[in-house]
Design a protein around this motif. Structure first.
Motif, PDB file in Angstrom:
ATOM      1  N   THR A 289      15.234  77.337   7.872  1.00 62.98           N
ATOM      2  CA  THR A 289      14.211  78.384   7.824  1.00 62.98           C
ATOM      3  C   THR A 289      14.655  79.544   6.950  1.00 62.98           C
ATOM      4  OG1 THR A 289      13.440  77.806  10.049  1.00 62.98           O
ATOM      5  CG2 THR A 289      12.824  79.974   9.207  1.00 62.98           C
ATOM      6  N   ILE A 290      15.905  79.942   7.095  1.00 62.07           N
ATOM      7  CA  ILE A 290      16.431  81.041   6.271  1.00 62.07           C
ATOM      8  C   ILE A 290      16.401  80.656   4.793  1.00 62.07           C
ATOM      9  CG2 ILE A 290      18.483  82.411   5.748  1.00 62.07           C
ATOM     10  CD1 ILE A 290      19.225  82.239   8.708  1.00 62.07           C
ATOM     11  N   GLY A 291      16.813  79.428   4.497  1.00 59.07           N
ATOM     12  CA  GLY A 291      16.820  78.986   3.104  1.00 59.07           C
ATOM     13  C   GLY A 291      15.437  78.927   2.496  1.00 59.07           C
ATOM     14  N   VAL A 292      14.487  78.341   3.230  1.00 60.29           N
ATOM     15  CA  VAL A 292      13.117  78.249   2.716  1.00 60.29           C
ATOM     16  C   VAL A 292      12.500  79.639   2.579  1.00 60.29           C
ATOM     17  CG1 VAL A 292      10.799  77.371   3.192  1.00 60.29           C
ATOM     18  CG2 VAL A 292      12.793  75.938   3.659  1.00 60.29           C
TER      19      VAL A 292
ATOM     20  N   LEU B  93      10.964  81.118  -0.942  1.00 57.71           N
ATOM     21  CA  LEU B  93       9.579  81.592  -1.061  1.00 57.71           C
ATOM     22  C   LEU B  93       9.528  83.087  -1.376  1.00 57.71           C
ATOM     23  CD1 LEU B  93       7.892  79.671   1.896  1.00 57.71           C
ATOM     24  CD2 LEU B  93       7.842  79.107  -0.537  1.00 57.71           C
ATOM     25  N   LEU B  94      10.460  83.847  -0.807  1.00 59.37           N
ATOM     26  CA  LEU B  94      10.503  85.282  -1.074  1.00 59.37           C
ATOM     27  C   LEU B  94      10.836  85.551  -2.534  1.00 59.37           C
ATOM     28  CD1 LEU B  94      10.333  88.147   0.083  1.00 59.37           C
ATOM     29  CD2 LEU B  94      12.764  87.984   0.649  1.00 59.37           C
TER      30      LEU B  94
ATOM     31  N   MET C 261       4.451  86.986   6.369  1.00 63.02           N
ATOM     32  CA  MET C 261       3.582  85.883   5.996  1.00 63.02           C
ATOM     33  C   MET C 261       4.368  84.604   5.735  1.00 63.02           C
ATOM     34  SD  MET C 261       0.348  86.452   6.034  1.00 63.02           S
ATOM     35  CE  MET C 261      -0.137  85.055   5.022  1.00 63.02           C
ATOM     36  N   ILE C 262       5.570  84.748   5.200  1.00 60.56           N
ATOM     37  CA  ILE C 262       6.369  83.584   4.829  1.00 60.56           C
ATOM     38  C   ILE C 262       6.983  82.905   6.045  1.00 60.56           C
ATOM     39  CG2 ILE C 262       8.481  82.888   3.621  1.00 60.56           C
ATOM     40  CD1 ILE C 262       7.895  85.026   1.558  1.00 60.56           C
ATOM     41  N   LEU C 263       7.389  83.685   7.045  1.00 56.28           N
ATOM     42  CA  LEU C 263       8.192  83.161   8.149  1.00 56.28           C
ATOM     43  C   LEU C 263       7.535  81.993   8.883  1.00 56.28           C
ATOM     44  CD1 LEU C 263      10.907  83.554   9.476  1.00 56.28           C
ATOM     45  CD2 LEU C 263       9.862  85.199  11.040  1.00 56.28           C
ATOM     46  N   PRO C 264       6.258  82.071   9.297  1.00 58.45           N
ATOM     47  CA  PRO C 264       5.662  80.898   9.964  1.00 58.45           C
ATOM     48  C   PRO C 264       5.635  79.660   9.073  1.00 58.45           C
ATOM     49  CG  PRO C 264       4.321  82.855  10.320  1.00 58.45           C
ATOM     50  CD  PRO C 264       5.321  83.213   9.275  1.00 58.45           C
ATOM     51  N   LEU C 265       5.351  79.847   7.793  1.00 58.81           N
ATOM     52  CA  LEU C 265       5.328  78.711   6.867  1.00 58.81           C
ATOM     53  C   LEU C 265       6.720  78.121   6.697  1.00 58.81           C
ATOM     54  CD1 LEU C 265       3.095  80.293   4.074  1.00 58.81           C
ATOM     55  CD2 LEU C 265       2.387  79.271   6.229  1.00 58.81           C
ATOM     56  N   ALA C 266       7.717  78.986   6.541  1.00 61.57           N
ATOM     57  CA  ALA C 266       9.090  78.517   6.352  1.00 61.57           C
ATOM     58  C   ALA C 266       9.580  77.779   7.595  1.00 61.57           C
ATOM     59  CB  ALA C 266       9.998  79.701   6.042  1.00 61.57           C
ATOM     60  N   PHE C 267       9.239  78.279   8.772  1.00 58.85           N
ATOM     61  CA  PHE C 267       9.649  77.617  10.014  1.00 58.85           C
ATOM     62  C   PHE C 267       9.017  76.233  10.125  1.00 58.85           C
ATOM     63  CE2 PHE C 267       8.439  76.853  14.525  1.00 58.85           C
ATOM     64  CZ  PHE C 267       9.702  76.485  14.980  1.00 58.85           C
ATOM     65  N   PHE C 268       7.748  76.127   9.810  1.00 56.19           N
ATOM     66  CA  PHE C 268       7.047  74.849   9.894  1.00 56.19           C
ATOM     67  C   PHE C 268       7.645  73.826   8.930  1.00 56.19           C
ATOM     68  CE2 PHE C 268       3.377  72.112   8.703  1.00 56.19           C
ATOM     69  CZ  PHE C 268       3.164  71.535   9.943  1.00 56.19           C
ATOM     70  N   LEU C 269       7.861  74.247   7.683  1.00 57.41           N
ATOM     71  CA  LEU C 269       8.443  73.337   6.696  1.00 57.41           C
ATOM     72  C   LEU C 269       9.875  72.958   7.074  1.00 57.41           C
ATOM     73  CD1 LEU C 269       7.175  74.982   3.379  1.00 57.41           C
ATOM     74  CD2 LEU C 269       6.296  72.927   4.499  1.00 57.41           C
TER      75      LEU C 269
ATOM     76  N   ILE D 132      12.610  81.935  19.349  1.00 60.39           N
ATOM     77  CA  ILE D 132      13.535  82.754  18.557  1.00 60.39           C
ATOM     78  C   ILE D 132      12.846  83.242  17.287  1.00 60.39           C
ATOM     79  CG2 ILE D 132      15.709  82.748  17.294  1.00 60.39           C
ATOM     80  CD1 ILE D 132      16.730  80.626  19.237  1.00 60.39           C
ATOM     81  N   ILE D 133      12.186  82.319  16.591  1.00 58.19           N
ATOM     82  CA  ILE D 133      11.461  82.695  15.374  1.00 58.19           C
ATOM     83  C   ILE D 133      10.327  83.655  15.720  1.00 58.19           C
ATOM     84  CG2 ILE D 133      10.086  81.843  13.439  1.00 58.19           C
ATOM     85  CD1 ILE D 133      12.972  81.066  13.210  1.00 58.19           C
ATOM     86  N   GLY D 134       9.642  83.398  16.838  1.00 57.05           N
ATOM     87  CA  GLY D 134       8.542  84.276  17.251  1.00 57.05           C
ATOM     88  C   GLY D 134       9.012  85.683  17.555  1.00 57.05           C
ATOM     89  N   ALA D 135      10.206  85.814  18.168  1.00 57.42           N
ATOM     90  CA  ALA D 135      10.739  87.153  18.454  1.00 57.42           C
ATOM     91  C   ALA D 135      11.039  87.909  17.165  1.00 57.42           C
ATOM     92  CB  ALA D 135      12.001  87.029  19.303  1.00 57.42           C
ATOM     93  N   VAL D 136      11.604  87.195  16.191  1.00 58.97           N
ATOM     94  CA  VAL D 136      11.862  87.829  14.885  1.00 58.97           C
ATOM     95  C   VAL D 136      10.547  88.214  14.216  1.00 58.97           C
ATOM     96  CG1 VAL D 136      12.852  87.484  12.594  1.00 58.97           C
ATOM     97  CG2 VAL D 136      14.026  86.573  14.607  1.00 58.97           C
ATOM     98  N   SER D 137       9.576  87.304  14.264  1.00 59.94           N
ATOM     99  CA  SER D 137       8.269  87.577  13.658  1.00 59.94           C
ATOM    100  C   SER D 137       7.573  88.756  14.336  1.00 59.94           C
ATOM    101  CB  SER D 137       7.389  86.322  13.740  1.00 59.94           C
ATOM    102  OG  SER D 137       6.104  86.566  13.219  1.00 59.94           O
ATOM    103  N   ALA D 138       7.635  88.830  15.661  1.00 61.02           N
ATOM    104  CA  ALA D 138       7.005  89.938  16.383  1.00 61.02           C
ATOM    105  C   ALA D 138       7.646  91.269  16.009  1.00 61.02           C
ATOM    106  CB  ALA D 138       7.107  89.698  17.889  1.00 61.02           C
ATOM    107  N   THR D 139       8.976  91.281  15.867  1.00 63.10           N
ATOM    108  CA  THR D 139       9.668  92.514  15.473  1.00 63.10           C
ATOM    109  C   THR D 139       9.211  92.978  14.097  1.00 63.10           C
ATOM    110  OG1 THR D 139      11.600  91.840  16.771  1.00 63.10           O
ATOM    111  CG2 THR D 139      11.924  93.574  15.137  1.00 63.10           C
ATOM    112  N   ILE D 140       9.079  92.024  13.187  1.00 63.06           N
ATOM    113  CA  ILE D 140       8.645  92.380  11.831  1.00 63.06           C
ATOM    114  C   ILE D 140       7.179  92.807  11.829  1.00 63.06           C
ATOM    115  CG2 ILE D 140       8.273  91.495   9.498  1.00 63.06           C
ATOM    116  CD1 ILE D 140      10.663  89.651   9.933  1.00 63.06           C
TER     117      ILE D 140
END
Length: 373
Positions: free
Chosen positions: A17-20, A24-25, A64-72, A110-118
């Protein structure tokens, strides 16, 4: 073993996820940089402001990128585990697909907590700072963007300065060509001066003047009767000040302010921020279900339908947001019906992935045989 397995799966997915996300960023930033460099070349923005505005916009890009990166990343990581038969080992060790779904939802949390913070804190604050920086940039005049030794502008509206004085920072050997409107006619003017500086007078409402010293002003067309040449020791021009705008856009407001607000635009923005978090566990179940492949199919066999499904999800959310802003959808319905639709899709895909329907079909003949006996 349970904790070790969760750590292993989380490491596989989170590293991907971090790499993707970074890839994308970089793609998005490269497009923005080219746009901003064009504005710098046109003299509408300083080079230093480029890095400031990009830095402030990064959290909004990431949200915007984080949900897409997590899914991929989920598709790539779990697809690799299936290709290398690691999933087969897990299932033979007593790990059910339902338990695997629980691990996947744990990673999604975990990803959702990061996304919510952002989404709820960092991105709105950064966008507010970006709006403040843009407002300060808009208050600068065209002379703040001048580069020594270079002509700025085009046609009859051109400005040139030789250098800046090292101590005072005055413009040295400045030339300005302009056109003024008098008696329904465009009259060209040229101003040459040894020095020029901008002076802001607070008593006049922060009015800015451009003051020329030791120069000459030419007005009119050479060879005509109304051509004038004026020599001056000091000559001042009042510059137009840009009006200050109130920063009150929904995307710059804090989440607490959006909750208290009764404005439609603020309610839509709040639902949008929430949607970017809610979609993560839904995409997690969809990604888990579509990541199952066999070695003959290859890890990218189901990548295309998965990506198309993700694009459809995001496109519906964007369409729903636009419809809410225009009043075509009731705010009570909001974007929840879209999440409900894809929750149903996720449930159906997981049921197929868990072979619920196949198990029921397999049991029906046994029941019929029992009755015959």
């Amino acid at each position: 073993m349970t904790l070790r397995l969760f750590r292993y799966l989380a490491k596989e997915v989170l590293v991907s996820t971090i790499g993707v996300t970074l890839i994308l960023l970089l793609v998005i930033l490269s497009g923005r940089i080219s746009n901003y460099l064009g504005r710098i070349a046109e003299g509408k923005m300083t080079f230093e402001f480029l890095f400031v505005i990009l830095g402030y916009h990064v959290p909004s890009f990431v949200q915007m990128i984080l949900p897409l990166a997590f899914f991929l990343s989920l598709l790539l990581a779990f697809g690799r585990l299936y290709i290398e038969n690691e999933m087969s080992v897990l299932f033979s060790s007593g790990i059910s697909k339902v338990k695997l779904a629980g691990y996947t939802l744990g990673i999604a949390c975990i990803i959702g907590a990061v996304s919510a913070t952002i989404n709820f804190w960092i991105a709105p604050l950064s966008e507010y700072r970006a709006a403040e920086a843009s407002e300060a940039q808009n208050q600068l005049s065209a002379f703040d963007f001048l580069i020594p030794g270079r002509f700025e502008g085009s046609g009859q509206r051109t400005t040139y300065l030789d250098s800046f004085t090292p101590d005072e920072g005055w413009m040295k050997q400045i030339f300005i060509s302009d056109v003024v409107r008098k008696k329904d006619q465009n009259i060209p003017t040229q101003t040459l001066a040894a020095y020029a500086e901008q002076i802001r007078i607070s008593s006049e409402g922060n009015q800015t003047y451009l003051v020329f010293k030791d120069g000459t002003r030419y007005e009119g067309k050479p060879g005509t009767a109304n051509y004038r040449i004026t020599y001056f020791d000091t000559y001042a021009i009042r510059m137009e000040n840009q009006g200050s705008n109130v920063i009150d856009d929904p995307y710059t407001r804090s989440t607490l302010a959006l909750i208290k607000s009764q404005k439609l635009a603020d309610k839509v923005e709040l639902q949008w921020r929430t949607s970017l978090v809610v979609m993560i566990p839904i995409l997690a179940i969809i990604g888990l279900s579509l990541s199952q492949v066999n070695p003959r199919q290859g890890r990218f066999f189901k990548m295309l339908p998965a990506i198309l499904l993700m694009i459809l999800y995001i496109a519906l959310l964007i369409w729903g947001r636009t419809a809410l802003e225009k009043g075509k959808l009731p705010i009570q319905l909001g974007l929840w019906w879209i999440h409900g639709l894809f929750m149903l899709v996720a449930a159906l895909l997981f049921a197929q992935y868990n072979q619920v329907f196949e198990r029921r079909k397999a049991r029906l003949p046994n029941i019929a045989d029992a009755k015959n006996e």
